[in-house]
Design a protein around this motif. Structure first.
Motif, PDB file in Angstrom:
ATOM      1  N   ALA A   1       0.817  -1.216   0.000  1.00 49.27           N
ATOM      2  CA  ALA A   1       0.000   0.000   0.000  1.00 49.27           C
ATOM      3  C   ALA A   1       0.851   1.267   0.000  1.00 49.27           C
ATOM      4  CB  ALA A   1      -0.931  -0.019   1.211  1.00 49.27           C
ATOM      5  N   ASP A   2       2.035   1.216   0.603  1.00 52.35           N
ATOM      6  CA  ASP A   2       2.894   2.403   0.645  1.00 52.35           C
ATOM      7  C   ASP A   2       3.413   2.796  -0.739  1.00 52.35           C
ATOM      8  OD1 ASP A   2       2.542   2.513   3.359  1.00 52.35           O
ATOM      9  OD2 ASP A   2       4.458   1.578   3.852  1.00 52.35           O
ATOM     10  N   ASP A   3       3.282   1.909  -1.713  1.00 54.08           N
ATOM     11  CA  ASP A   3       3.786   2.180  -3.059  1.00 54.08           C
ATOM     12  C   ASP A   3       2.709   2.709  -4.009  1.00 54.08           C
ATOM     13  OD1 ASP A   3       6.590   1.049  -2.806  1.00 54.08           O
ATOM     14  OD2 ASP A   3       5.401  -0.690  -2.224  1.00 54.08           O
ATOM     15  N   LEU A   4       1.490   2.909  -3.511  1.00 52.79           N
ATOM     16  CA  LEU A   4       0.402   3.322  -4.390  1.00 52.79           C
ATOM     17  C   LEU A   4       0.678   4.646  -5.090  1.00 52.79           C
ATOM     18  CD1 LEU A   4      -2.728   2.246  -2.331  1.00 52.79           C
ATOM     19  CD2 LEU A   4      -2.245   1.611  -4.703  1.00 52.79           C
ATOM     20  N   ALA A   5       1.137   5.642  -4.350  1.00 52.81           N
ATOM     21  CA  ALA A   5       1.377   6.955  -4.948  1.00 52.81           C
ATOM     22  C   ALA A   5       2.461   6.869  -6.025  1.00 52.81           C
ATOM     23  CB  ALA A   5       1.758   7.969  -3.878  1.00 52.81           C
ATOM     24  N   THR A   6       3.516   6.128  -5.756  1.00 60.19           N
ATOM     25  CA  THR A   6       4.581   5.959  -6.748  1.00 60.19           C
ATOM     26  C   THR A   6       4.061   5.244  -7.979  1.00 60.19           C
ATOM     27  OG1 THR A   6       6.241   5.852  -4.991  1.00 60.19           O
ATOM     28  CG2 THR A   6       6.892   5.024  -7.153  1.00 60.19           C
ATOM     29  N   ALA A   7       3.255   4.213  -7.771  1.00 62.43           N
ATOM     30  CA  ALA A   7       2.690   3.474  -8.899  1.00 62.43           C
ATOM     31  C   ALA A   7       1.835   4.386  -9.772  1.00 62.43           C
ATOM     32  CB  ALA A   7       1.861   2.303  -8.380  1.00 62.43           C
ATOM     33  N   GLU A   8       1.005   5.195  -9.163  1.00 59.09           N
ATOM     34  CA  GLU A   8       0.123   6.075  -9.927  1.00 59.09           C
ATOM     35  C   GLU A   8       0.924   7.112 -10.707  1.00 59.09           C
ATOM     36  OE1 GLU A   8      -2.682   7.507  -7.048  1.00 59.09           O
ATOM     37  OE2 GLU A   8      -3.279   5.453  -6.518  1.00 59.09           O
ATOM     38  N   ARG A   9       2.040   7.563 -10.154  1.00 57.96           N
ATOM     39  CA  ARG A   9       2.894   8.522 -10.880  1.00 57.96           C
ATOM     40  C   ARG A   9       3.506   7.889 -12.125  1.00 57.96           C
ATOM     41  NH1 ARG A   9       4.743  10.023  -5.702  1.00 57.96           N
ATOM     42  NH2 ARG A   9       6.701   8.889  -6.024  1.00 57.96           N
ATOM     43  N   HIS A  10       3.598   6.563 -12.138  1.00 52.01           N
ATOM     44  CA  HIS A  10       4.167   5.852 -13.287  1.00 52.01           C
ATOM     45  C   HIS A  10       3.085   5.281 -14.202  1.00 52.01           C
ATOM     46  CE1 HIS A  10       7.726   6.127 -10.673  1.00 52.01           C
ATOM     47  NE2 HIS A  10       8.441   5.957 -11.774  1.00 52.01           N
ATOM     48  N   ASN A  11       1.888   5.837 -14.120  1.00 51.59           N
ATOM     49  CA  ASN A  11       0.771   5.443 -14.983  1.00 51.59           C
ATOM     50  C   ASN A  11       0.284   4.033 -14.697  1.00 51.59           C
ATOM     51  OD1 ASN A  11      -1.204   5.814 -16.964  1.00 51.59           O
ATOM     52  ND2 ASN A  11       0.112   5.111 -18.627  1.00 51.59           N
ATOM     53  N   ALA A  12       0.354   3.634 -13.434  1.00 54.07           N
ATOM     54  CA  ALA A  12      -0.228   2.359 -13.023  1.00 54.07           C
ATOM     55  C   ALA A  12      -1.663   2.579 -12.562  1.00 54.07           C
ATOM     56  CB  ALA A  12       0.587   1.743 -11.889  1.00 54.07           C
ATOM     57  N   GLN A  13      -2.501   1.576 -12.784  1.00 51.27           N
ATOM     58  CA  GLN A  13      -3.846   1.606 -12.219  1.00 51.27           C
ATOM     59  C   GLN A  13      -3.774   1.594 -10.702  1.00 51.27           C
ATOM     60  OE1 GLN A  13      -6.775   1.929 -13.641  1.00 51.27           O
ATOM     61  NE2 GLN A  13      -7.997   1.634 -11.794  1.00 51.27           N
ATOM     62  N   GLY A  14      -2.749   0.955 -10.197  1.00 48.48           N
ATOM     63  CA  GLY A  14      -2.547   0.830  -8.766  1.00 48.48           C
ATOM     64  C   GLY A  14      -1.540  -0.270  -8.511  1.00 48.48           C
ATOM     65  N   VAL A  15      -1.660  -0.910  -7.366  1.00 46.48           N
ATOM     66  CA  VAL A  15      -0.715  -1.946  -6.941  1.00 46.48           C
ATOM     67  C   VAL A  15      -1.443  -3.274  -6.788  1.00 46.48           C
ATOM     68  CG1 VAL A  15       0.674  -2.749  -4.979  1.00 46.48           C
ATOM     69  CG2 VAL A  15       0.937  -0.407  -5.831  1.00 46.48           C
ATOM     70  N   ALA A  16      -0.841  -4.324  -7.316  1.00 43.80           N
ATOM     71  CA  ALA A  16      -1.263  -5.695  -7.046  1.00 43.80           C
ATOM     72  C   ALA A  16      -0.226  -6.317  -6.119  1.00 43.80           C
ATOM     73  CB  ALA A  16      -1.372  -6.499  -8.336  1.00 43.80           C
ATOM     74  N   ALA A  17      -0.688  -7.123  -5.176  1.00 43.85           N
ATOM     75  CA  ALA A  17       0.264  -7.683  -4.212  1.00 43.85           C
ATOM     76  C   ALA A  17      -0.300  -8.925  -3.557  1.00 43.85           C
ATOM     77  CB  ALA A  17       0.600  -6.651  -3.134  1.00 43.85           C
ATOM     78  N   ILE A  18       0.626  -9.787  -3.147  1.00 45.66           N
ATOM     79  CA  ILE A  18       0.266 -10.929  -2.307  1.00 45.66           C
ATOM     80  C   ILE A  18       0.598 -10.540  -0.862  1.00 45.66           C
ATOM     81  CG2 ILE A  18       0.613 -13.385  -1.829  1.00 45.66           C
ATOM     82  CD1 ILE A  18       1.550 -13.731  -4.725  1.00 45.66           C
ATOM     83  N   ARG A  19       1.849 -10.644  -0.477  1.00 44.30           N
ATOM     84  CA  ARG A  19       2.251 -10.356   0.901  1.00 44.30           C
ATOM     85  C   ARG A  19       2.047  -8.899   1.275  1.00 44.30           C
ATOM     86  NH1 ARG A  19       4.980 -14.396  -1.130  1.00 44.30           N
ATOM     87  NH2 ARG A  19       5.431 -16.239   0.139  1.00 44.30           N
ATOM     88  N   GLY A  20       2.095  -8.006   0.294  1.00 47.21           N
ATOM     89  CA  GLY A  20       1.921  -6.589   0.597  1.00 47.21           C
ATOM     90  C   GLY A  20       0.543  -6.252   1.129  1.00 47.21           C
ATOM     91  N   PHE A  21      -0.457  -7.077   0.844  1.00 46.84           N
ATOM     92  CA  PHE A  21      -1.815  -6.831   1.329  1.00 46.84           C
ATOM     93  C   PHE A  21      -2.309  -7.903   2.294  1.00 46.84           C
ATOM     94  CE2 PHE A  21      -2.677  -4.584  -2.962  1.00 46.84           C
ATOM     95  CZ  PHE A  21      -2.220  -3.383  -2.456  1.00 46.84           C
ATOM     96  N   TRP A  22      -1.732  -9.105   2.217  1.00 54.62           N
ATOM     97  CA  TRP A  22      -2.252 -10.230   2.996  1.00 54.62           C
ATOM     98  C   TRP A  22      -1.962 -10.037   4.476  1.00 54.62           C
ATOM     99  CZ3 TRP A  22      -5.620 -13.742   1.597  1.00 54.62           C
ATOM    100  CH2 TRP A  22      -5.770 -14.917   2.336  1.00 54.62           C
ATOM    101  N   PRO A  23      -2.972 -10.063   5.343  1.00 51.26           N
ATOM    102  CA  PRO A  23      -2.741  -9.843   6.767  1.00 51.26           C
ATOM    103  C   PRO A  23      -1.935 -10.966   7.399  1.00 51.26           C
ATOM    104  CG  PRO A  23      -5.068  -9.552   6.192  1.00 51.26           C
ATOM    105  CD  PRO A  23      -4.404 -10.205   5.019  1.00 51.26           C
ATOM    106  N   ALA A  24      -1.151 -10.608   8.388  1.00 46.87           N
ATOM    107  CA  ALA A  24      -0.397 -11.609   9.142  1.00 46.87           C
ATOM    108  C   ALA A  24      -1.301 -12.123  10.260  1.00 46.87           C
ATOM    109  CB  ALA A  24       0.871 -11.005   9.726  1.00 46.87           C
ATOM    110  N   ALA A  25      -2.253 -12.982   9.901  1.00 43.97           N
ATOM    111  CA  ALA A  25      -3.280 -13.418  10.851  1.00 43.97           C
ATOM    112  C   ALA A  25      -2.656 -14.275  11.925  1.00 43.97           C
ATOM    113  CB  ALA A  25      -4.355 -14.213  10.113  1.00 43.97           C
TER     114      ALA A  25
END
Length: 322
Positions: A298-322
């Protein structure tokens, strides 16, 4: 369009999607005697030489529909050659502005709900804009359930859905089709209860059987099988690693793609990372939304958008450490 026309450099066009308090979108009908006369489009216009895109958008919207002080959020940039001249569209979403929109150049305007736009004859490539408009900024991918504590995996999924993820890919290559289908049916049920769409990795029959919202395929499978005959509201996503992969995905009608890896990942330890410069060069102006994937969160969303990305896709970057 002939090859000579397609080879001409694209015209840069700034486009604004005005969204009112009732979540209606403003469209304008092109006037008689203009290219694409009778078609409907989002307002905007041609960028002058050396003019920044943001200034172009502000000027065009003031001249065309009389609004100013627009609060614009860049949505997508892409090029296409489906009209009389190749264009590169710089599209922004606008939720706040000053002034009452009016057709100052004689064009007809209409406020239309998103689900009513299909009734209007829209300019070519508007589907790409609408895909970007509809898609969220975060695309979550599940880690394999087959190699995890299943109860813990489900707790993490419940947390992920509760945090507002709205698009999810069920990725579990270790399961056979029967086991994957059983898991997918349960995941779709849980996700739909939270308003989350689910894409599955297998075939169209399994997609339909479990009530999933579309498919996510590698580009090689898309080349081999062609675009599947999905429902109107279902999505086709494609995994890409190169500029040519994205070109193929766009040609075959994918609704969006993920391009990876931006950074090194444990999932694909042998893959050379693109870095943001390499990612942006491969993403280029292909006519589909593209998520950045690989070592991101999630911390990379702004950088991704500046590079013409729709956003960020991630496995561990979003998956909670349950």
């Amino acid at each position: 369009m002939d090859s000579e026309q397609a080879a001409r450099p694209p015209i840069d066009i700034a486009v604004g999607i005005l969204v009112d308090s009732r979540q209606r979108l403003l469209i304008a009908q092109r006037r008689p005697g203009t290219p694409g006369a009778g078609y409907w489009e989002f307002p905007g216009g041609k960028r002058e030489d050396g003019e920044p895109v943001a200034e172009c958008l502000a000027r065009e919207l003031a001249e065309e529909i009389g609004v100013h002080e627009c609060v614009a959020e860049p949505l997508i940039r892409f090029a296409h050659a489906k009209g009389e001249r190749p264009v590169r569209l710089h599209v922004s979403r606008i939720d706040a502005w000053q002034g009452e929109p009016a057709g100052l150049e004689g064009q007809t305007l209409a406020w239309v709900r998103r689900d009513e736009l299909h009734a209007y004859r829209l300019l070519p490539a508007t589907d790409v804009i609408l895909n970007a408009f509809d898609l969220p900024r975060r695309y979550a991918i599940t880690p394999a359930s087959s190699t995890a504590d299943v109860d813990r995996w489900w707790r993490a999924l419940d947390q992920l859905l509760a945090r507002g993820i709205r698009l999810l890919r069920l990725r579990d290559q270790g399961l056979d089709d029967a086991a994957y289908g059983a898991l997918a049916a349960d995941v779709v049920e849980a996700a739909h209860a939270q308003g989350t769409r689910v894409l599955v990795d297998r075939d169209i029959d399994l997609c339909g059987a479990v009530g999933a919202d579309g498919l996510h395929w590698p580009v090689a499978r898309l080349i081999d099988k062609g675009r599947p005959d999905l429902g109107v509201d279902q999505l086709l996503a494609v995994s890409a690693h190169t500029d040519s992969d994205l070109a193929m995905a766009a040609r075959c009608g994918a609704d969006f793609a993920v391009l990876s890896p931006v950074a090194s990942t444990s999932t694909h330890p042998g893959a050379a990372p693109l870095g943001w410069d390499g990612w942006a060069a491969a993403r280029a102006d292909h006519a589909l939304p593209v998520y950045a994937l690989g070592g991101l969160g999630a911390d990379d969303l702004a950088t991704a958008e500046r590079h013409n990305a729709q956003g960020v896709a991630a496995i561990r970057g979003f998956w909670p450490a349950a």
